[in-house]
Design a protein around this motif. Structure first.
Motif, PDB file in Angstrom:
ATOM      1  N   VAL B  35       4.187  -6.361  -6.371  1.00  0.00           N
ATOM      2  CA  VAL B  35       3.465  -5.099  -6.592  1.00  0.00           C
ATOM      3  C   VAL B  35       2.063  -5.382  -7.113  1.00  0.00           C
ATOM      4  CG1 VAL B  35       3.361  -3.033  -8.052  1.00  0.00           C
ATOM      5  CG2 VAL B  35       5.503  -3.660  -6.951  1.00  0.00           C
ATOM      6  N   SER B  38       0.005  -6.490  -4.326  1.00  0.00           N
ATOM      7  CA  SER B  38      -0.236  -5.340  -3.454  1.00  0.00           C
ATOM      8  C   SER B  38      -1.346  -4.444  -4.001  1.00  0.00           C
ATOM      9  CB  SER B  38       1.061  -4.544  -3.297  1.00  0.00           C
ATOM     10  OG  SER B  38       0.824  -3.345  -2.621  1.00  0.00           O
ATOM     11  N   GLU B  39      -1.287  -4.143  -5.309  1.00  0.00           N
ATOM     12  CA  GLU B  39      -2.300  -3.271  -5.913  1.00  0.00           C
ATOM     13  C   GLU B  39      -3.701  -3.869  -5.774  1.00  0.00           C
ATOM     14  OE1 GLU B  39      -2.021  -0.320  -7.305  1.00  0.00           O
ATOM     15  OE2 GLU B  39       0.112  -0.038  -7.641  1.00  0.00           O
ATOM     16  N   TYR B  76       3.652  -4.759  -0.318  1.00  0.00           N
ATOM     17  CA  TYR B  76       4.327  -3.608  -0.903  1.00  0.00           C
ATOM     18  C   TYR B  76       5.699  -3.393  -0.270  1.00  0.00           C
ATOM     19  CZ  TYR B  76       4.828   0.539  -3.615  1.00  0.00           C
ATOM     20  OH  TYR B  76       5.296   1.439  -4.531  1.00  0.00           O
ATOM     21  N   SER B  79       8.037  -5.870  -1.743  1.00  0.00           N
ATOM     22  CA  SER B  79       8.454  -5.464  -3.093  1.00  0.00           C
ATOM     23  C   SER B  79       9.451  -4.307  -3.018  1.00  0.00           C
ATOM     24  CB  SER B  79       7.231  -5.053  -3.932  1.00  0.00           C
ATOM     25  OG  SER B  79       6.765  -3.781  -3.563  1.00  0.00           O
ATOM     26  N   TRP B  83      13.148  -3.962  -4.534  1.00  0.00           N
ATOM     27  CA  TRP B  83      13.461  -2.811  -5.387  1.00  0.00           C
ATOM     28  C   TRP B  83      14.746  -2.103  -4.942  1.00  0.00           C
ATOM     29  CZ3 TRP B  83      12.819  -1.430  -9.988  1.00  0.00           C
ATOM     30  CH2 TRP B  83      12.966  -0.099 -10.392  1.00  0.00           C
ATOM     31  N   VAL B 102       4.223  -4.685 -14.646  1.00  0.00           N
ATOM     32  CA  VAL B 102       2.999  -4.677 -13.831  1.00  0.00           C
ATOM     33  C   VAL B 102       1.829  -4.061 -14.602  1.00  0.00           C
ATOM     34  CG1 VAL B 102       4.186  -4.652 -11.613  1.00  0.00           C
ATOM     35  CG2 VAL B 102       3.638  -2.501 -12.726  1.00  0.00           C
TER      36      VAL B 102
END
Lengths: 114, 147
Positions: B35, B38-39, B76, B79, B83, B102
């Motif tokens: 994550v 990804s961000e 993402y 992830s 999840w 995160v």
């Protein structure tokens, strides 16, 4: 940061929490016997739908603000999600954990005020 | 209040796989790293395209023109797979606060790699948020041990 951007940030967090609640509800059904496939698929699709909306709104916000400015809004998520899990999934937290929820809210207030 | 008990929890939630890689808490850590990546990639992608006007500026669809955005989407999705696996074994009240690590990784990552300025007050707010998350995760994790 404008009032509209702050509003969109909060809407983003609600979409994320709603999506997570639907996904958890779907995964809780996967190992039940007999498997309630219709319920699992519907909840999974609703979860993915909410997260898709969240995703595009979040990327749009990234174009308007610095990552370190908008990302702390996600600190709202644990509070909203614990509340949502308590109401909709019947999960319970010890009382001490609610102090943590308050600290998160205060922390977000500091971040947005700075 | 009672310890967290979800009457809908499957039996598997009480007995995760013994393989370390399939341990749901290892998957939470892997998911948090994905994550974070990804961000940072999505931010790169959002900044790499021309700023749109009107309502379009609030939706990031135009960011799909950037390769950084697609890399962000791939990490993402990875992830997300982690999840979904975690949700099958761990109550949401435990898993979600845990993956909020995160909130440490992304600001530090944006400070290190994107050179974002983070004021001392904002650092303090982020730290307070994290302490709050720990206060939630700690009691719940202990309660989980009693399940």
């Amino acid at each position: 940061m404008s009032a509209l951007a702050i509003t969109f940030c909060i809407v983003c967090q609600f979409l994320l929490v709603i999506g997570q609640l639907f996904l958890k509800h779907a995964m809780n059904g996967v190992d039940l016997t007999p498997r309630p496939w219709r319920r699992v698929i519907w909840n999974f699709a609703a979860g993915v739908g909410a997260l898709t909306l969240w995703f595009f709104l979040w990327v749009g916000l990234m174009q308007q603000s610095a990552l370190s400015r908008i990302f702390p809004f996600e600190g709202l998520n644990p509070a909203l999600l614990v509340l949502g899990a308590w109401i909709f999934l019947k999960e319970r937290l010890p009382p001490a954990a609610w102090v943590g929820v308050l600290m998160i809210c205060v922390g977000i207030g500091l971040v947005t005020a700075s | 209040m009672d310890a967290p008990v979800d009457s809908q929890l499957p039996d598997r939630a009480k007995a995760p796989p013994s393989n370390w890689f399939l341990n749901p808490y290892v998957q939470i850590a892997i998911g948090a790293l994905l994550v974070t990546a990804s961000e940072l990639l999505l931010w790169r992608g959002a900044q790499a395209v021309v700023q749109p006007m009107g309502i379009a500026k609030w939706l990031g669809i135009d960011a799909l023109a950037s390769g950084w955005t697609w890399l962000g989407i791939i990490t993402y999705v990875l992830s997300f797979i982690c999840w979904i696996y975690v949700l099958r074994y761990v109550p949401l009240s435990i898993a979600f606060p845990a993956i909020n690590i995160v909130h440490v990784l992304v600001p530090v990552g944006s400070w290190l790699f994107l050179h974002d300025h983070i004021s001392p007050m904002r650092w303090g707010g982020i730290a307070l948020v994290l302490v709050g998350i720990l206060l939630i995760v700690g009691p719940v994790a202990r309660a989980e041990g009693r399940l």
